[in-house]
Design a protein around this motif. Structure first.
Motif: not given
Length: 336
Positions: A205-223
């Motif tokens: 439940h760390t902030l970094l874990s959530d940040m990367i979860w959002y980041g993967k969603g953005f990379v997915f969308t841009k791909k």
């Protein structure tokens, strides 16, 4: 004669190339229905009631209307469509600059074809569109801009009319409205849909874990949507995008100095991940949801450094810590 032969060969090879592209496109089970048009064209409350009963996913899934109350929802919707203001608003939505023609269907179909290429066998959800004047049906039934699951997507087109629409959704601020432009719709659909293939360690439940979860969603969308402007994806202005990229070293140092990466306090996490116009903890010009954007920078760095990595592997690997370490990200601005 030679000129005719050249033209014939050119047409032949063009047709062959076209056929190869058509064959390479994955087959998806496509089920999208523009129910906004069916509802607007209905001549009676009974006709709308028939539509809702034929498509219970709309009444139940979008309006949160139990089956026994469908006639009341149909009555309210029919009365709503008799309102001249709503009629004008809906008519505007059918302009080519908004959702007229079949551009929306084509863009969504292409997006899910690309998803199928990356995730073979993944079920394509049904898609329905509605238009309810922001749920202005007596207050008993709800409405929202998107309802997304792995099997059904319902789009409230009235919420995506943007700043040029005759009306804007109630309670929506300018910084949120940027993601509700007509051109942003497909990107927001795909971003939300990415959650169903985005694996995360649920015990972390760390902030970094959530940040990367959002980041993967953005990379997915841009791909999936490489043509989508960053401003429509993140909701940042062009100036905010430029300045945030230029000063991301300072943003990163704030996260390090404040020991935020492994913080698990919900209040703290909401300051950096939640919906806010700005992040004043960093500076008066720092846009909101900066943690999501920073998560994208980390994942994007890792993605670009591993060109052989598949999107499937990126999205389904829950080990955020290894991704972070291997990215080597330390706040370096992206090179223009």
């Amino acid at each position: 004669m030679k000129r005719i032969l050249i033209v014939f060969l050119a047409l032949f090879f063009w047709q062959c190339t076209k056929s190869e592209k058509e064959q390479s496109a994955p087959k998806i089970k496509w089920d999208m229905q523009r129910l906004d048009r069916s509802l607007a064209e209905a001549k009676s409350a009974e006709a709308i009631d028939s539509i809702l009963k034929k498509h219970p996913e709309i009444g139940i899934g979008y309006f949160s209307c139990p089956p026994e109350k469908t006639p009341f929802l149909a009555r309210d919707l029919y009365q709503l469509y008799q309102n001249p203001s709503l009629q004008a608003f809906y008519k505007q939505s059918q302009d080519s600059a908004f959702f007229g023609g079949d551009r929306l269907e084509k863009e969504l179909h292409l997006a899910f074809e690309r998803i199928q290429q990356e995730f073979p066998g993944l079920r394509t959800p049904k898609i329905r569109t509605v238009f309810s004047g922001f749920g202005g049906v007596g207050g008993e039934f709800t409405a929202q801009h998107l309802q997304v699951s792995d099997s059904l997507i319902v789009i409230g087109l009235d919420f995506f009319m943007g700043k040029k629409g005759l009306y804007v959704p109630p309670g929506v601020y300018d910084y949120q409205l940027r993601r509700l432009e007509p051109q942003a719709l497909v990107g927001q659909v795909i971003l939300q849909y990415s959650a169903f293939v985005n694996r995360q360690n649920e015990d972390d439940h760390t902030l970094l874990s959530d940040m990367i979860w959002y980041g993967k969603g953005f990379v997915f969308t841009k791909k999936i949507l490489p043509e989508l402007a960053d401003s429509l994806l993140f909701g940042y202005t062009s100036q905010e995008l430029t300045e945030t990229n230029a000063f991301q070293k300072e943003v990163w140092e704030h996260f390090i100095d404040k020991k935020l990466l492994f913080n698990q306090e919900e209040l703290t996490k909401n300051k950096y991940l939640g919906e806010r116009p700005k992040t004043p903890e960093i500076g008066p010009a720092c846009p909101g949801s900066i943690g999501r954007w920073l998560g994208w920078r980390i994942v994007d760095r890792y993605w670009k450094q591993n060109p052989k990595l598949t999107l499937t592997k990126l999205m389904t690997d829950p080990d955020y810590n290894q991704l972070f370490l291997k990215s080597g990200y330390r706040g370096e601005p992206e090179k223009e």
